[in-house]
Motif scaffolding. Structure first.
Motif, PDB file in Angstrom:
ATOM      1  N   GLU A   1      15.405  31.504  45.710  1.00 23.71           N
ATOM      2  CA  GLU A   1      16.284  32.506  45.108  1.00 23.71           C
ATOM      3  C   GLU A   1      15.506  33.774  44.776  1.00 23.71           C
ATOM      4  O   GLU A   1      15.992  34.884  44.969  1.00 23.71           O
ATOM      5  N   THR A   2      14.291  33.605  44.255  1.00 23.06           N
ATOM      6  CA  THR A   2      13.454  34.766  43.941  1.00 23.06           C
ATOM      7  C   THR A   2      13.127  35.544  45.199  1.00 23.06           C
ATOM      8  O   THR A   2      13.203  36.778  45.225  1.00 23.06           O
ATOM      9  N   LEU A   3      12.780  34.848  46.267  1.00 20.35           N
ATOM     10  CA  LEU A   3      12.470  35.521  47.531  1.00 20.35           C
ATOM     11  C   LEU A   3      13.703  36.192  48.123  1.00 20.35           C
ATOM     12  O   LEU A   3      13.610  37.269  48.699  1.00 20.35           O
ATOM     13  N   LYS A   4      14.861  35.559  47.973  1.00 22.37           N
ATOM     14  CA  LYS A   4      16.089  36.113  48.528  1.00 22.37           C
ATOM     15  C   LYS A   4      16.500  37.403  47.823  1.00 22.37           C
ATOM     16  O   LYS A   4      17.035  38.318  48.449  1.00 22.37           O
ATOM     17  N   LYS A   5      16.218  37.508  46.538  1.00 22.40           N
ATOM     18  CA  LYS A   5      16.591  38.694  45.776  1.00 22.40           C
ATOM     19  C   LYS A   5      15.561  39.804  45.862  1.00 22.40           C
ATOM     20  O   LYS A   5      15.816  40.922  45.436  1.00 22.40           O
ATOM     21  N   ASP A   6      14.398  39.515  46.437  1.00 19.71           N
ATOM     22  CA  ASP A   6      13.331  40.501  46.536  1.00 19.71           C
ATOM     23  C   ASP A   6      13.687  41.529  47.605  1.00 19.71           C
ATOM     24  O   ASP A   6      13.902  41.183  48.762  1.00 19.71           O
ATOM     25  N   GLU A   7      13.788  42.788  47.220  1.00 17.71           N
ATOM     26  CA  GLU A   7      14.174  43.847  48.152  1.00 17.71           C
ATOM     27  C   GLU A   7      13.017  44.768  48.511  1.00 17.71           C
ATOM     28  O   GLU A   7      13.234  45.833  49.078  1.00 17.71           O
ATOM     29  N   ARG A   8      11.801  44.368  48.186  1.00 20.26           N
ATOM     30  CA  ARG A   8      10.667  45.202  48.552  1.00 20.26           C
ATOM     31  C   ARG A   8      10.569  45.274  50.075  1.00 20.26           C
ATOM     32  O   ARG A   8      10.674  44.283  50.767  1.00 20.26           O
ATOM     33  N   GLY A   9      10.371  46.460  50.592  1.00 17.01           N
ATOM     34  CA  GLY A   9      10.222  46.643  52.027  1.00 17.01           C
ATOM     35  C   GLY A   9      11.516  46.911  52.760  1.00 17.01           C
ATOM     36  O   GLY A   9      11.497  47.231  53.945  1.00 17.01           O
ATOM     37  N   SER A  10      12.658  46.794  52.091  1.00 18.35           N
ATOM     38  CA  SER A  10      13.927  47.004  52.794  1.00 18.35           C
ATOM     39  C   SER A  10      14.094  48.462  53.220  1.00 18.35           C
ATOM     40  O   SER A  10      14.623  48.737  54.294  1.00 18.35           O
ATOM     41  N   GLN A  11      13.614  49.391  52.414  1.00 20.00           N
ATOM     42  CA  GLN A  11      13.705  50.801  52.781  1.00 20.00           C
ATOM     43  C   GLN A  11      12.814  51.098  53.984  1.00 20.00           C
ATOM     44  O   GLN A  11      13.189  51.870  54.862  1.00 20.00           O
TER      45      GLN A  11
END
Length: 73
Positions: free
Chosen positions: A16-26
Protein backbone atom coordinates in the motif's frame (compact mmCIF):
# COMPACT_ATOMS: atom_id res chain seq x y z
CA UNK A 1 -1.33 -19.08 12.22
CA UNK A 2 -0.83 -15.79 14.01
CA UNK A 3 2.72 -15.53 12.60
CA UNK A 4 1.45 -15.88 9.00
CA UNK A 5 -1.18 -13.19 9.57
CA UNK A 6 1.47 -10.77 10.87
CA UNK A 7 3.64 -11.36 7.81
CA UNK A 8 0.63 -10.89 5.54
CA UNK A 9 -0.38 -7.62 7.21
CA UNK A 10 3.19 -6.27 7.02
CA UNK A 11 3.45 -7.21 3.35
CA UNK A 12 0.10 -5.62 2.49
CA UNK A 13 1.01 -2.41 4.36
CA UNK A 14 4.29 -2.29 2.44
CA UNK A 15 2.51 -2.72 -0.88
CA UNK A 16 0.00 0.00 0.00
CA UNK A 17 2.86 2.37 0.82
CA UNK A 18 4.53 1.64 -2.51
CA UNK A 19 1.24 2.01 -4.38
CA UNK A 20 0.61 5.47 -2.92
CA UNK A 21 4.16 6.66 -3.60
CA UNK A 22 4.05 9.18 -6.46
CA UNK A 23 7.72 10.08 -6.59
CA UNK A 24 8.93 10.06 -10.18
CA UNK A 25 5.49 10.30 -11.77
CA UNK A 26 6.20 13.80 -13.10
CA UNK A 27 9.44 12.55 -14.62
CA UNK A 28 7.53 9.81 -16.44
CA UNK A 29 5.08 12.39 -17.78
CA UNK A 30 7.93 14.49 -19.16
CA UNK A 31 9.53 11.42 -20.73
CA UNK A 32 6.20 10.62 -22.40
CA UNK A 33 5.87 14.16 -23.74
CA UNK A 34 9.45 14.07 -25.03
CA UNK A 35 8.80 10.74 -26.76
CA UNK A 36 5.72 12.12 -28.51
CA UNK A 37 7.69 15.17 -29.68
CA UNK A 38 10.51 12.97 -31.00
CA UNK A 39 8.01 10.81 -32.90
CA UNK A 40 6.30 13.86 -34.42
CA UNK A 41 9.64 15.38 -35.48
CA UNK A 42 10.65 12.05 -37.04
CA UNK A 43 7.41 11.75 -39.00
CA UNK A 44 7.61 15.35 -40.23
CA UNK A 45 11.27 15.00 -41.22
CA UNK A 46 10.48 11.83 -43.17
CA UNK A 47 7.52 13.53 -44.82
CA UNK A 48 9.66 16.37 -46.13
CA UNK A 49 12.68 14.27 -47.10
CA UNK A 50 11.74 14.30 -50.78
CA UNK A 51 9.47 11.26 -50.80
CA UNK A 52 6.11 11.04 -52.49
CA UNK A 53 4.20 12.01 -49.34
CA UNK A 54 6.36 15.08 -48.78
CA UNK A 55 5.93 16.22 -52.37
CA UNK A 56 2.14 15.85 -52.21
CA UNK A 57 1.98 17.65 -48.87
CA UNK A 58 4.04 20.57 -50.15
CA UNK A 59 1.88 20.73 -53.30
CA UNK A 60 -1.32 20.85 -51.23
CA UNK A 61 0.08 23.66 -49.08
CA UNK A 62 1.14 25.54 -52.21
CA UNK A 63 -2.33 25.12 -53.71
CA UNK A 64 -3.93 26.32 -50.48
CA UNK A 65 -1.68 29.39 -50.32
CA UNK A 66 -2.33 30.25 -53.95
CA UNK A 67 -6.10 29.98 -53.37
CA UNK A 68 -5.84 32.30 -50.38
CA UNK A 69 -3.79 34.79 -52.42
CA UNK A 70 -6.20 34.72 -55.37
CA UNK A 71 -9.35 35.17 -53.31
CA UNK A 72 -10.35 31.50 -53.11
CA UNK A 73 -11.35 31.02 -56.73
Amino acid sequence: MNFIQKIYVKAMNGFETLKKDERGSQTLEWIGIAAVIVIIVGVVSQAFSGGDFGTKLVQKFSDLISKIGSGGS
